[in-house]
Design an enzyme around this catalytic site. Structure first.
Site, PDB file in Angstrom:
ATOM      1  N   GLN A  16      26.210 -53.525   8.785  1.00 23.80           N
ATOM      2  CA  GLN A  16      27.485 -54.158   8.452  1.00 23.80           C
ATOM      3  C   GLN A  16      27.728 -55.544   9.038  1.00 23.80           C
ATOM      4  OE1 GLN A  16      32.310 -53.258   8.746  1.00 23.80           O
ATOM      5  NE2 GLN A  16      30.876 -51.640   9.221  1.00 23.80           N
ATOM      6  N   ARG A  37      12.589 -53.942   3.344  1.00 24.05           N
ATOM      7  CA  ARG A  37      11.310 -53.245   3.446  1.00 24.05           C
ATOM      8  C   ARG A  37      11.000 -52.542   2.138  1.00 24.05           C
ATOM      9  NH1 ARG A  37      11.981 -48.980   7.732  1.00 24.05           N
ATOM     10  NH2 ARG A  37      14.093 -48.983   6.862  1.00 24.05           N
ATOM     11  N   LYS A  74       4.220 -57.112   7.632  1.00 22.58           N
ATOM     12  CA  LYS A  74       3.085 -56.691   8.460  1.00 22.58           C
ATOM     13  C   LYS A  74       1.756 -56.975   7.789  1.00 22.58           C
ATOM     14  CE  LYS A  74       5.685 -53.129  10.940  1.00 22.58           C
ATOM     15  NZ  LYS A  74       5.808 -51.684  11.266  1.00 22.58           N
ATOM     16  N   ASN A  95      20.537 -59.656  12.306  1.00 26.17           N
ATOM     17  CA  ASN A  95      21.257 -58.848  13.297  1.00 26.17           C
ATOM     18  C   ASN A  95      20.371 -57.705  13.787  1.00 26.17           C
ATOM     19  OD1 ASN A  95      21.523 -57.516  10.738  1.00 26.17           O
ATOM     20  ND2 ASN A  95      23.274 -56.360  11.483  1.00 26.17           N
ATOM     21  N   PHE A  96      19.090 -58.056  14.001  1.00 26.44           N
ATOM     22  CA  PHE A  96      18.156 -57.096  14.578  1.00 26.44           C
ATOM     23  C   PHE A  96      18.529 -56.803  16.030  1.00 26.44           C
ATOM     24  CE2 PHE A  96      15.063 -58.997  11.419  1.00 26.44           C
ATOM     25  CZ  PHE A  96      14.989 -57.870  10.620  1.00 26.44           C
ATOM     26  N   LYS A 135      21.837 -52.459  22.815  1.00 29.96           N
ATOM     27  CA  LYS A 135      22.272 -52.342  21.433  1.00 29.96           C
ATOM     28  C   LYS A 135      23.780 -52.062  21.406  1.00 29.96           C
ATOM     29  CE  LYS A 135      18.020 -50.501  19.380  1.00 29.96           C
ATOM     30  NZ  LYS A 135      17.436 -49.352  18.628  1.00 29.96           N
ATOM     31  N   GLU A 138      29.695 -50.674  16.115  1.00 27.00           N
ATOM     32  CA  GLU A 138      31.119 -50.956  15.909  1.00 27.00           C
ATOM     33  C   GLU A 138      32.007 -50.473  17.048  1.00 27.00           C
ATOM     34  OE1 GLU A 138      34.662 -52.023  14.844  1.00 27.00           O
ATOM     35  OE2 GLU A 138      33.048 -52.541  13.452  1.00 27.00           O
ATOM     36  N   ASP A 167      32.104 -55.005  13.750  1.00 29.64           N
ATOM     37  CA  ASP A 167      31.076 -55.392  12.785  1.00 29.64           C
ATOM     38  C   ASP A 167      31.546 -56.515  11.865  1.00 29.64           C
ATOM     39  OD1 ASP A 167      28.796 -53.865  13.403  1.00 29.64           O
ATOM     40  OD2 ASP A 167      29.647 -52.090  12.485  1.00 29.64           O
ATOM     41  N   GLY A 246      53.556 -59.191  19.928  1.00 27.58           N
ATOM     42  CA  GLY A 246      54.093 -60.541  20.009  1.00 27.58           C
ATOM     43  C   GLY A 246      55.433 -60.594  20.703  1.00 27.58           C
ATOM     44  N   GLY A 247      56.141 -61.684  20.523  1.00 24.88           N
ATOM     45  CA  GLY A 247      57.408 -61.872  21.193  1.00 24.88           C
ATOM     46  C   GLY A 247      58.575 -61.186  20.508  1.00 24.88           C
TER      47      GLY A 247
END
Length: 424
Positions: A16, A37, A74, A95-96, A135, A138, A167, A246-247
């Site tokens: 993600q 792959r 490979k 994002n390996f 590693k 999320e 993510d 917040g305010g």
């Protein structure tokens, strides 16, 4: 012309955080080439699968407007294709896990030497330090970024939010970094590294709690419910339930039907400029001049009492009836919308916040549209690619391979199982 037309993104992302970034770039017109792959692809193609034999919604909703090439890096032939892509593309996004890209030979030094204009953009869990090799997923990001410790009710356990701030939140940050680096390249002519840590992105979204941590050192947080309840504060920002961050004090209040409908609630904000209108609406006109309620500061110790009285008013109305009455008086509010209500909201469909997409394997499905609207670069959401769907197209049109070279690559196994050999 779309805003990022002509920009080629080499997409080495999965799950993600990375795909949410590259999908946004694709929506703005970049040619996003997703490298997968052979025989497997992005792991989310099969995760949470709801239609047998079709890519999951997890995958499709994060990979619209992209092209997919299958490549076995490979093999010598596959690695050669990869380096031709590096030379041709503008940005490589990954994002390996820490160190994975380097093990493929794709260090910043080798990439920069092969293509000095290339931008290398990476999502990592942590920035430099004791945890940089860990590693992160999320919910871990929400915990280490400060969100979980400040979410939930004071007497309960820490909670993560349903919003994917770890993510997709990081993906949004990374996309901004990439576009910024592309702009700087127009002046410098050179690429650079863009790094975004998930912990940092979550913390950026939790900045008001870091604000409150520093305020707490100087005294109690008076807008928090526990102040009015006379409960002492500790040394760290507490969980504050549904109090506004917040305010302007705000709460989630019950509406008519709450006993059976888990989403029959409305968020109500007691904004100072409309306080007198609130008093008239709920039948407490004396509160407009009463010393305990007349000013925002005076009201802080009495928030529980105030919202209990307002809730008596909201409980007599449905959340939509309450919203209609409050909006007429410009009192800030918002109904708690379920995902079913959002999915069926015609206004969201008309605005493009939700779009319906046709997929060859799963049929029609709903997805989110581009939340960022550019007047001169409209977004048309197209379906996610099938695994390796554009392999030959990318080899021919992007890299200039001849038909004979494409056939040789296929026979080598570099782009999948060799011709005549079934994929495992």
């Amino acid at each position: 012309m779309q805003a990022l037309e002509g920009i080629k993104i080499l997409d080495f992302t999965h799950v993600q955080s990375g795909p949410s970034c590259t999908q946004l770039l694709a929506w703005f017109g970049a040619d996003v080439i997703k490298v997968e792959r052979p025989g497997a692809g992005d792991a989310t193609r099969d995760q949470l699968q709801d239609v047998p034999g079709a890519d999951s919604l997890y995958f499709t909703m994060l990979n619209h407007n992209k092209r997919s090439i299958t490549l076995d890096t490979k093999t010598p032939e596959g690695l050669a294709v990869l380096w031709r892509l590096v030379a041709e593309c503008d940005v490589l996004v990954e994002n390996f896990a820490p160190g994975a890209l380097a093990r493929m030979g794709l260090t910043w030094e080798t990439i920069h030497a092969a293509n000095p204009r290339m931008i290398l953009a990476s999502v990592k869990g942590f920035g430099p330090g004791d945890y940089e090799h860990c590693k992160v997923y999320e919910n871990v990001a929400q915990c280490v970024g400060g969100a979980a410790s400040t979410t939930g009710f004071r007497t309960g356990t820490p909670m993560v939010t349903g919003a994917q701030i770890g993510d997709s939140g990081t993906g949004l940050h990374l996309a901004l970094g990439i576009v910024t680096a592309l702009y700087q390249r127009t002046h410098s002519g050179l690429g650079q590294r863009v790094d975004c840590a998930m912990q940092d992105a979550v913390l950026n979204l939790c900045r008001v709690k870091l604000r409150d941590q520093q305020r707490l050192e100087r005294g109690p947080l008076k807008e928090y419910s526990q102040f009015g309840e006379g409960i002492p504060f500790g040394d760290a920002v507490p969980r504050a339930g549904n109090d506004s961050g917040g305010g302007q004090p705000g709460r989630i209040l019950k509406c008519k039907g709450w006993e059976t409908d888990p989403n029959a609630y409305l968020y109500f904000i007691t904004q100072g400029p409309v306080w007198e209108k609130i008093c008239d609406l709920i039948g407490e006109p004396d509160w407009k001049t009463h010393p305990d309620y007349a000013t925002p500061k005076a009201r802080l110790p009495h928030l529980n009492e105030i919202f209990t009285r307002i809730e008596a008013w909201t409980m007599a109305r449905t959340k939509f009836e309450a919203m209609e009455a409050l909006n007429a008086l410009h009192i800030p509010c918002g109904p708690i919308l379920s995902m079913k209500e959002i999915a069926e909201d015609e206004g969201l469909r008309a605005s493009g916040a939700i779009v319906e997409v046709e997929h060859p394997a799963r049929g029609r499905y709903l997805t989110v549209g581009n939340p960022i609207k550019l007047s001169a670069s409209p977004t048309a959401v197209t379906r996610s690619p099938l695994l390796g769907e554009h392999t030959d197209e990318i080899l021919r049109d992007v890299l200039g391979y001849s038909p004979a070279e494409c056939e040789a690559l296929a026979r080598s196994g570099a782009i999948g199982a060799p011709l005549g050999v079934a994929a495992e």
